[in-house]
Design a protein around this motif. Sequence first.
Motif, mmCIF file in Angstrom:
data_model
loop_
_atom_site.group_PDB
_atom_site.id
_atom_site.type_symbol
_atom_site.label_atom_id
_atom_site.label_comp_id
_atom_site.label_asym_id
_atom_site.label_seq_id
_atom_site.Cartn_x
_atom_site.Cartn_y
_atom_site.Cartn_z
ATOM 1 N N GLY A 162 -12.070 -45.993 12.466
ATOM 2 C CA GLY A 162 -10.720 -46.357 12.893
ATOM 3 C C GLY A 162 -9.641 -45.370 12.499
ATOM 4 O O GLY A 162 -8.460 -45.623 12.708
ATOM 5 N N PHE A 164 -7.813 -41.888 13.232
ATOM 6 C CA PHE A 164 -7.650 -40.954 14.339
ATOM 7 C C PHE A 164 -6.652 -39.864 13.977
ATOM 8 O O PHE A 164 -5.656 -40.120 13.297
ATOM 9 C CB PHE A 164 -7.097 -41.675 15.582
ATOM 10 C CG PHE A 164 -8.011 -42.717 16.143
ATOM 11 C CD1 PHE A 164 -8.899 -42.407 17.158
ATOM 12 C CD2 PHE A 164 -7.986 -44.018 15.656
ATOM 13 C CE1 PHE A 164 -9.748 -43.373 17.674
ATOM 14 C CE2 PHE A 164 -8.827 -44.993 16.176
ATOM 15 C CZ PHE A 164 -9.710 -44.668 17.184
ATOM 16 N N VAL A 165 -6.919 -38.651 14.475
ATOM 17 C CA VAL A 165 -5.912 -37.594 14.444
ATOM 18 C C VAL A 165 -5.273 -37.550 15.823
ATOM 19 O O VAL A 165 -5.974 -37.536 16.840
ATOM 20 C CB VAL A 165 -6.541 -36.229 14.117
ATOM 21 C CG1 VAL A 165 -5.516 -35.112 14.305
ATOM 22 C CG2 VAL A 165 -7.043 -36.216 12.689
ATOM 23 N N VAL A 166 -3.947 -37.542 15.849
ATOM 24 C CA VAL A 166 -3.207 -37.461 17.105
ATOM 25 C C VAL A 166 -2.893 -35.987 17.381
ATOM 26 O O VAL A 166 -2.669 -35.215 16.448
ATOM 27 C CB VAL A 166 -1.897 -38.270 16.999
ATOM 28 C CG1 VAL A 166 -1.145 -38.264 18.321
ATOM 29 C CG2 VAL A 166 -2.184 -39.695 16.542
ATOM 30 N N GLY A 168 -1.145 -32.674 17.758
ATOM 31 C CA GLY A 168 0.089 -32.159 17.181
ATOM 32 C C GLY A 168 0.649 -31.032 18.019
ATOM 33 O O GLY A 168 0.624 -31.093 19.247
ATOM 34 N N VAL B 166 -3.156 -28.355 17.771
ATOM 35 C CA VAL B 166 -3.393 -28.440 16.336
ATOM 36 C C VAL B 166 -3.363 -29.915 15.928
ATOM 37 O O VAL B 166 -2.607 -30.707 16.513
ATOM 38 C CB VAL B 166 -2.300 -27.659 15.563
ATOM 39 C CG1 VAL B 166 -2.576 -27.671 14.058
ATOM 40 C CG2 VAL B 166 -2.202 -26.228 16.089
ATOM 41 N N ASP B 167 -4.172 -30.284 14.938
ATOM 42 C CA ASP B 167 -4.150 -31.663 14.424
ATOM 43 C C ASP B 167 -2.733 -32.087 14.063
ATOM 44 O O ASP B 167 -2.028 -31.360 13.351
ATOM 45 C CB ASP B 167 -5.004 -31.777 13.151
ATOM 46 C CG ASP B 167 -6.489 -31.772 13.445
ATOM 47 O OD1 ASP B 167 -6.871 -31.895 14.621
ATOM 48 O OD2 ASP B 167 -7.266 -31.652 12.478
ATOM 49 N N GLY B 168 -2.328 -33.256 14.524
ATOM 50 C CA GLY B 168 -1.011 -33.798 14.187
ATOM 51 C C GLY B 168 -1.152 -34.942 13.195
ATOM 52 O O GLY B 168 -1.967 -34.887 12.278
ATOM 53 N N LYS B 169 -0.392 -35.992 13.447
ATOM 54 C CA LYS B 169 -0.385 -37.084 12.465
ATOM 55 C C LYS B 169 -1.705 -37.874 12.492
ATOM 56 O O LYS B 169 -2.441 -37.839 13.482
ATOM 57 C CB LYS B 169 0.814 -38.010 12.694
ATOM 58 C CG LYS B 169 0.747 -38.840 13.948
ATOM 59 C CD LYS B 169 1.921 -39.834 14.009
ATOM 60 C CE LYS B 169 1.853 -40.660 15.290
ATOM 61 N NZ LYS B 169 2.904 -41.653 15.416
ATOM 62 N N ILE B 170 -1.958 -38.559 11.385
ATOM 63 C CA ILE B 170 -3.167 -39.377 11.249
ATOM 64 C C ILE B 170 -2.764 -40.838 11.345
ATOM 65 O O ILE B 170 -1.760 -41.253 10.759
ATOM 66 C CB ILE B 170 -3.856 -39.097 9.892
ATOM 67 C CG1 ILE B 170 -4.398 -37.665 9.876
ATOM 68 C CG2 ILE B 170 -4.967 -40.104 9.623
ATOM 69 C CD1 ILE B 170 -4.955 -37.234 8.541
ATOM 70 N N ILE B 171 -3.520 -41.607 12.128
ATOM 71 C CA ILE B 171 -3.269 -43.049 12.158
ATOM 72 C C ILE B 171 -4.568 -43.775 11.807
ATOM 73 O O ILE B 171 -5.662 -43.289 12.086
ATOM 74 C CB ILE B 171 -2.732 -43.530 13.527
ATOM 75 C CG1 ILE B 171 -3.683 -43.174 14.668
ATOM 76 C CG2 ILE B 171 -1.346 -42.950 13.809
ATOM 77 C CD1 ILE B 171 -3.215 -43.709 16.034
ATOM 78 N N LYS B 172 -4.413 -44.928 11.170
ATOM 79 C CA LYS B 172 -5.597 -45.726 10.831
ATOM 80 C C LYS B 172 -5.398 -47.123 11.374
ATOM 81 O O LYS B 172 -4.369 -47.748 11.139
ATOM 82 C CB LYS B 172 -5.791 -45.772 9.307
ATOM 83 C CG LYS B 172 -6.943 -46.673 8.903
ATOM 84 C CD LYS B 172 -7.646 -46.225 7.657
ATOM 85 C CE LYS B 172 -8.759 -47.204 7.256
ATOM 86 N NZ LYS B 172 -9.677 -47.542 8.375
#
Lengths: 178, 178
Positions: A162, A164-166, A168, B166-172
Motif C-alpha cells: 500500500g 506508493f511513490v507519486v 515527481g 523522478v520519484d515524488g511524494k510517498i503516500i501510504k
Amino acid sequence: MAKKSLPLSKVYQLIEPGPVVMVTTSRKGKPNIMTMAWLTMIEFEPPLIMCVMSDLNYSFKALKETKECVINIPTVELAKQVVGVGSTTGSKVDKFKKFDLTPEDASYVEAPLIKECYANLECKVVDTKLVSKYNVFILEIIKAWITTSKKRQRTLHHCGNGVFVVDGKIIKLPFKSR
Amino acid sequence: MAKKSLPLSKVYQLIEPGPVVMVTTSRKGKPNIMTMAWLTMIEFEPPLIMCVMSDLNYSFKALKETKECVINIPTVELAKQVVGVGSTTGSKVDKFKKFDLTPEDASYVEAPLIKECYANLECKVVDTKLVSKYNVFILEIIKAWITTSKKRQRTLHHCGNGVFVVDGKIIKLPFKSR
C-alpha cells in the motif's frame, strides 16, 4: 474523461515508466477489475506487454478464456480505488459499483475501458506459453486511448504493502540513439 | 556508498515501482554496463525478474554466454550517467572509465556491482526459452545489496527519448491482502 486515439508507436511511453495499472476483463457478460504492478513492455511496435496475473486472481480465468483485456492507467486521484480494487475479489463484489468507476465500451474487445483512467490500452493475448509455469501472459495492444486534457497526469508506482511513490518532477537529458 | 545485505524477500519493493536500472556483465575479464528500462518482477521468492535485452546490445552476448549479471539501481544524482551509458556501446568504450563509475566485486557473480548505485542485485539467468523469440531473459536474484544511508533515494522512470520522471511524494494507503 474525454479521450482521443494514441498512436500505437507511443504506447511504450506510458508503460515504460512503471505505473501501477488496473486491468479489466469481461467473462460471460460480467466485467471485472484488478490492480496489477508486474508488467513490462517487450516490443515497441506492434506494442507487446508481458504481465503477471496469478491464477489466484479471479480475473485469471477471464483472461485465459477470453484472451482479451484492457490495461487502464490511473492517476494519483484514483489511489483509493487502486488499493480498493487490489484488496477485493471480483468473485464477491461488483468493483465498478463498489469503487464508483465507470465502464465504457472498448472498440475491439469485450472488456470495458475505465472512464476515470487517463489512458486505456485494448489488448489481445498473443502468447500463453508461459502461463502454466510463471502466470505470465504476452499481450498485444491493438488500440490505445489517452485523455484530451492538457493537464499533467501523475501516475502511481507501487512499492509494496500500500505504499506508493507519486510521479515527481520531470527531467529531460540530451539523448541520442546509437 | 556503503552497503548492507537486503533480504531476498524484499527485492520486489525495489523493482516493482519501475525504476530504470543499469545492468552490468563481465565477459572474458571485460566488464560492461548498459541501461535497461524493460523489466518486471515475476515472482516474490526466490525473486525472479523478467527483462528484455536486445541482441543489438553489446551486453547481450555476455549475458547469454555467462548467464550472470548485476542489476544496479541508480538514483536521480546519476541521471547523466544513465543516459550516457544508454547512448554508447561497450564494444568501443570502457563505460566505467568514461562515466566515472566504480566497479566493485560481487559475491556470487563475475559481473561487478556499480558502487555509486544505491542498490545492487546479483543475478543468474535461470531460463532462456524466450531469448530467441522475444530477447527476454528470466533472472533469479541470488544476493541483494542496499545502501546503509538513511537518506531517501529517489529513482528515475524513463518515459522515452531521455525524458525521465523522478520519484515524488510517498503516500501510504490502508492495505489488506485478501
